[in-house]
Design a protein around this motif. Sequence first.
Motif: not given
Length: 108
Positions: A15-23
């Motif tokens: 979830e952290i990785r996907f959130s960072i990718q989105s940011l």
Amino acid sequence: MTHAMKLAGFPTPDEIRFSIQSLVADNDLEQAADMAENGLTVYPESEGVLAISSLVAVVRQEWDRAVDLLERLIAIQGDSASEFTRNMYERALTCSGKSPSPSRQDLA
């Protein structure tokens, strides 16, 4: 942060990785870097969090930070570290003004 806190609603490494990718996709590099630091605090050995955090450091041209994170990632992955990861490590070393020392050449 305790294990119980990790389970009590804190995002998983994915979830952290996907959130960072989105940011990063939204060009919000400041918040991406903050989330990366928080993710590394909770999951310092997570390959996914280390990988995305190192990419954020590269995008922000924080070369010494990128070198540190990529060295940690390669140490964890060992022989299974990807060619992409090794190339990013070499790039970060070059951009930071460092050249591979004998011990670093083993990583690359």
